[in-house]
Design an enzyme around this catalytic site. Structure first.
Site, short mmCIF file in Angstrom:
data_model
loop_
_atom_site.label_atom_id
_atom_site.label_comp_id
_atom_site.label_asym_id
_atom_site.label_seq_id
_atom_site.Cartn_x
_atom_site.Cartn_y
_atom_site.Cartn_z
N ARG A 252 -53.28 8.05 45.37
CA ARG A 252 -54.39 8.93 45.04
C ARG A 252 -54.42 10.03 46.11
NH1 ARG A 252 -56.58 3.58 44.67
NH2 ARG A 252 -57.13 3.01 42.51
N LYS B 225 -59.59 2.50 47.05
CA LYS B 225 -61.00 2.45 46.66
C LYS B 225 -61.67 1.21 47.25
CE LYS B 225 -60.93 5.10 42.37
NZ LYS B 225 -61.19 5.07 40.91
N HIS C 180 -53.03 13.84 40.78
CA HIS C 180 -53.05 12.62 39.97
C HIS C 180 -51.90 12.59 38.97
CE1 HIS C 180 -55.85 9.35 40.36
NE2 HIS C 180 -55.78 9.09 39.09
N ARG D 96 -49.18 10.64 40.39
CA ARG D 96 -49.48 9.20 40.34
C ARG D 96 -49.16 8.65 38.95
NH1 ARG D 96 -52.70 5.11 42.73
NH2 ARG D 96 -54.25 4.14 41.39
N HIS E 198 -54.71 -1.00 41.31
CA HIS E 198 -55.65 -1.20 40.20
C HIS E 198 -56.26 -2.59 40.30
CE1 HIS E 198 -53.63 1.98 37.41
NE2 HIS E 198 -54.49 2.52 38.24
N TYR F 174 -50.06 2.72 30.83
CA TYR F 174 -48.73 3.31 31.02
C TYR F 174 -47.69 2.76 30.05
CZ TYR F 174 -50.90 5.27 35.09
OH TYR F 174 -51.76 5.96 35.91
#
Length: 299
Positions: free
Chosen positions: A149, A173, A245, A248, A271, A280
């Site tokens: 990110r 995160k 992004h 990514r 994730h 994906y």
């Protein structure tokens, strides 16, 4: 309780108990500020603890009329639910008015990706003769090589680089740390920037451990990374609207297309849920078709 006091307490809860980043706290605060604005324009002003389910449903109608798209509405409602969960935990309310609140249905948009050829064009467009050239190449190689990110890239630290074993430690995160493999091209670009160029930058006090610095010796902003990518896209005549992004998404897509295990991709991206990574698998229909033809027993 008035709104400013409630919001201030919520911010403290997000920081101390949920350990969220400053960016996440700011996003949650903006969501509650929207509800505060709505409460202030009602005929009878609503305090934070007096809001009902009916009020929240009217709020949804209001933000919809403002032209807010379903995905933005859903994000705001997520913030409101977190706010009232906090209020309930602190015994500031007895009933959570957001408990039965339904988010608008949103379609899952597939992320834009770049081909490997496009990524090479962008990286090759960097002028390495300029002082910031080696740094910008290291930025692009790391973005694509590790699927970071943009905030993870700007916060990357020298003390978290293990280039001799081709790993970097990333803080994602919720301040969650993860180890991410880093390939040869990115390692080479980073070593050139760190060993040959960065050593000559006068570094601002307190910024010594950050990998990517501007010419004044301060860490780079997220805005700079966006502008860099936009400028490179214009240089090579790329018509797509791309951002950090996009790299990514491209990193993950190319791994899945190449046959990488979805759980491994999930770990590398940081994730929390495998369902986020599963998007994906929808990006390349030919890849899926080929997989079925190759592995299905009836083929």
């Amino acid at each position: 309780m008035n709104w400013p006091s409630a919001i201030k307490g919520f911010q403290a809860y997000l920081k101390l108990e949920r350990s969220l980043s400053l960016n996440s706290i700011e996003a949650y605060t903006r969501d509650i500020q929207r509800l505060y604005e709505f409460a202030e324009i009602q005929p009878t002003k609503l305090t934070a603890e007096c809001v009902t389910l009916t009020d929240l449903r009217q709020f949804i109608v209001w933000i919809n009329e403002l032209g807010m798209i379903p995905s933005s509405q859903a994000r705001i409602l997520s913030g409101i639910k977190a706010f009232y969960k906090y209020m309930l935990m602190e015994d500031l309310i007895k009933i959570d008015p957001s408990e039965l609140l339904e988010a608008p249905k949103i379609t899952r948009k597939l992320p834009d990706t770049l081909s490997y050829e496009d990524i090479n064009k962008l990286i090759n467009a960097i002028d390495l003769s300029k002082p910031d050239g080696p740094r910008n190449k290291a930025i692009m190689e790391t973005l694509y090589g590790c699927g970071l990110r943009v905030s993870e890239l700007t916060e990357l630290k020298l003390s978290n680089l293990y280039l001799e074993i081709e790993f970097i430690k990333v803080t994602g995160k919720g301040n969650k740390e993860r180890l991410v493999p880093i390939g040869g091209a990115a390692v080479k670009a980073l070593k050139i920037w760190i060993d040959e160029v960065r050593v000559h930058v006068p570094i601002k006090k307190g910024e010594e451990d950050y990998v990517f610095l501007n010419r004044r010796g301060s860490r780079l902003s997220r805005v700079y990374i966006f502008m860099l990518i936009k400028k490179l896209a214009e240089q090579v005549g790329l018509k797509k609207t791309i951002s950090p992004h996009t790299f990514r998404h491209s990193f993950a897509t190319h791994l899945v297309e190449g046959g990488a295990d979805l759980r491994a991709v999930q770990e590398m991206l940081g994730h929390e849920s495998i369902t986020t990574t599963e998007i994906y698998t929808h990006l390349d229909r030919e890849y899926l078709k080929g997989t079925i033809i190759q592995f299905h027993p009836r083929n």
